[in-house]
Design a protein around this motif. Sequence first.
Motif, mmCIF file in Angstrom:
data_model
loop_
_atom_site.group_PDB
_atom_site.id
_atom_site.type_symbol
_atom_site.label_atom_id
_atom_site.label_comp_id
_atom_site.label_asym_id
_atom_site.label_seq_id
_atom_site.Cartn_x
_atom_site.Cartn_y
_atom_site.Cartn_z
ATOM 1 N N LEU A 94 0.822 -1.209 0.000
ATOM 2 C CA LEU A 94 0.000 0.000 0.000
ATOM 3 C C LEU A 94 0.858 1.261 0.000
ATOM 4 N N LYS A 95 1.923 1.259 0.775
ATOM 5 C CA LYS A 95 2.816 2.421 0.804
ATOM 6 C C LYS A 95 3.451 2.652 -0.563
ATOM 7 N N LYS A 96 3.823 1.574 -1.228
ATOM 8 C CA LYS A 96 4.411 1.704 -2.553
ATOM 9 C C LYS A 96 3.375 2.207 -3.561
ATOM 10 N N GLU A 97 2.134 1.737 -3.422
ATOM 11 C CA GLU A 97 1.081 2.133 -4.358
ATOM 12 C C GLU A 97 0.763 3.619 -4.258
ATOM 13 N N PHE A 98 0.760 4.155 -3.022
ATOM 14 C CA PHE A 98 0.438 5.566 -2.822
ATOM 15 C C PHE A 98 1.679 6.444 -2.690
ATOM 16 N N GLY A 99 2.848 5.875 -2.919
ATOM 17 C CA GLY A 99 4.079 6.661 -2.876
ATOM 18 C C GLY A 99 4.519 7.052 -1.488
ATOM 19 N N LEU A 100 4.027 6.370 -0.466
ATOM 20 C CA LEU A 100 4.372 6.716 0.905
ATOM 21 C C LEU A 100 5.674 6.079 1.370
ATOM 22 N N ASP A 101 6.285 5.262 0.516
ATOM 23 C CA ASP A 101 7.561 4.649 0.872
ATOM 24 C C ASP A 101 8.739 5.557 0.567
ATOM 25 N N LYS A 102 8.494 6.688 -0.084
ATOM 26 C CA LYS A 102 9.562 7.624 -0.432
ATOM 27 C C LYS A 102 9.752 8.647 0.679
ATOM 28 N N PRO A 103 10.910 9.324 0.707
ATOM 29 C CA PRO A 103 11.099 10.394 1.694
ATOM 30 C C PRO A 103 10.055 11.487 1.532
ATOM 31 N N VAL A 104 9.775 12.221 2.614
ATOM 32 C CA VAL A 104 8.724 13.229 2.597
ATOM 33 C C VAL A 104 9.017 14.313 1.569
ATOM 34 N N TRP A 105 10.293 14.732 1.483
ATOM 35 C CA TRP A 105 10.627 15.796 0.532
ATOM 36 C C TRP A 105 10.375 15.357 -0.902
ATOM 37 N N GLN A 106 10.632 14.088 -1.174
ATOM 38 C CA GLN A 106 10.395 13.573 -2.527
ATOM 39 C C GLN A 106 8.889 13.451 -2.797
ATOM 40 N N GLN A 107 8.138 13.067 -1.766
ATOM 41 C CA GLN A 107 6.685 13.022 -1.918
ATOM 42 C C GLN A 107 6.135 14.410 -2.235
ATOM 43 N N TYR A 108 6.689 15.436 -1.564
ATOM 44 C CA TYR A 108 6.208 16.795 -1.784
ATOM 45 C C TYR A 108 6.517 17.274 -3.198
ATOM 46 N N LEU A 109 7.736 17.010 -3.663
ATOM 47 C CA LEU A 109 8.103 17.425 -5.020
ATOM 48 C C LEU A 109 7.225 16.726 -6.061
ATOM 49 N N THR A 110 6.962 15.447 -5.833
ATOM 50 C CA THR A 110 6.088 14.712 -6.753
ATOM 51 C C THR A 110 4.678 15.284 -6.729
ATOM 52 N N TYR A 111 4.204 15.594 -5.526
ATOM 53 C CA TYR A 111 2.856 16.147 -5.383
ATOM 54 C C TYR A 111 2.740 17.493 -6.085
ATOM 55 N N MET A 112 3.705 18.392 -5.867
ATOM 56 C CA MET A 112 3.643 19.721 -6.483
ATOM 57 C C MET A 112 3.755 19.627 -8.001
ATOM 58 N N GLY A 113 4.573 18.704 -8.489
ATOM 59 C CA GLY A 113 4.658 18.505 -9.929
ATOM 60 C C GLY A 113 3.327 18.067 -10.520
ATOM 61 N N ASN A 114 2.623 17.217 -9.796
ATOM 62 C CA ASN A 114 1.308 16.773 -10.270
ATOM 63 C C ASN A 114 0.261 17.882 -10.162
ATOM 64 N N VAL A 115 0.371 18.727 -9.111
ATOM 65 C CA VAL A 115 -0.591 19.814 -8.924
ATOM 66 C C VAL A 115 -0.574 20.766 -10.112
ATOM 67 N N PHE A 116 0.610 21.097 -10.602
ATOM 68 C CA PHE A 116 0.715 22.046 -11.713
ATOM 69 C C PHE A 116 0.177 21.461 -13.019
ATOM 70 N N THR A 117 -0.081 20.166 -13.035
ATOM 71 C CA THR A 117 -0.723 19.549 -14.198
ATOM 72 C C THR A 117 -2.207 19.264 -13.936
ATOM 73 N N GLY A 118 -2.694 19.722 -12.769
ATOM 74 C CA GLY A 118 -4.104 19.529 -12.432
ATOM 75 C C GLY A 118 -4.414 18.205 -11.772
ATOM 76 N N ASP A 119 -3.387 17.474 -11.335
ATOM 77 C CA ASP A 119 -3.587 16.178 -10.688
ATOM 78 C C ASP A 119 -3.347 16.343 -9.190
ATOM 79 N N PHE A 120 -4.402 16.226 -8.392
ATOM 80 C CA PHE A 120 -4.284 16.360 -6.938
ATOM 81 C C PHE A 120 -4.191 15.002 -6.239
ATOM 82 N N GLY A 121 -3.989 13.979 -6.996
ATOM 83 C CA GLY A 121 -3.803 12.666 -6.396
ATOM 84 C C GLY A 121 -5.092 11.871 -6.307
ATOM 85 N N THR A 122 -4.986 10.719 -5.680
ATOM 86 C CA THR A 122 -6.109 9.796 -5.527
ATOM 87 C C THR A 122 -6.332 9.522 -4.061
ATOM 88 N N ALA A 123 -7.577 9.591 -3.627
ATOM 89 C CA ALA A 123 -7.913 9.267 -2.244
ATOM 90 C C ALA A 123 -7.707 7.780 -1.997
#
Length: 307
Positions: free
Chosen positions: A51-80
């Motif tokens: 589950l952590k791998k599926e939702f990207g929670l196995d990565k460091p927090v800073w890397q999760q944030y960079l991935t999240y912000m990159g997706n935000v600028f493309t209109g992707d806010f992730g999956t619940a």
Amino acid sequence: MGRYVVRRLLQMIPVFIGATLLIFLMVNVMGDPIAGLCGERQCDPATAAQLKKEFGLDKPVWQQYLTYMGNVFTGDFGTAFNGQEVTELMGTAFPVTIRLTLVAIVFEIVIGITLGVVTGLRRGRPVDTGVLLATLVVISVPTFVTGLLLQLLLGVQWGWVSPSVSSEAPFDELILPGLVLASVSLAYVTRLTRTSIAENRRSDYVRTAVAKGLPRRRVVVRHLLRNSLIPVVTFIGADIGAMMGGAIVTERIFNIHGVGYQLYQGILRQNTQTVVGFVTVLVLVFLIANLLVDLLYAVLDPRIRYA
């Protein structure tokens, strides 16, 4: 004016990044979101790792944030965590909360400013004392008490309105929740307007307008009220974002599935994607509202100029 707007927009970028980073870090230390996916039983290590791998929670927090912000600028806010896109939740929640906020802002502006002008022009008189006492009571009583009391009286006992809001949330069903949501802010707007009117009433430009023989209504509307609204507009501008994000209590009382409801569910279930996504949009609402308030200053007071 154009250069000022561009400069403010550029200043909003680091503020947006800093605010979203702080929110992302705070949400990610709330607890273990994976534990909530497995119910009351603890997840076995293999399932938790998957589950952590599926939702990207196995990565460091800073890397999760960079991935999240990159997706935000493309209109992707992730999956619940329930598999639903956060943008779909936003598409159903934000229109409802926007309608609720509009109703609340109308009450706040119309009733709050009107009472503020009346009491400011009649400072020290019985009507002034009565309104001040009423606003003090409204500020002192918690919102959930006001909401439940009005719901019980107007909705259940007297049957004037529906005690709960349907899923479509039309404007007529949002009148009572909007009044409850605006109650405390309405009291503050009344007091701010009253104080500002009473202070500016003694200003030189008001005395000059009266000495010229201008009609009383024109003096109040064109001169006194216009310059007295600057602190009120500042408060209302900041209150727009607060209403959209802080309507959790009101939406829970009247069963409104808006932004507050989704934030409550996200926090309750430790659904970080939902919470961070909704709060990210609310940060943008705050920033845009503050920019519009600053631009309104020049409209209300001709002495203010932006280079």
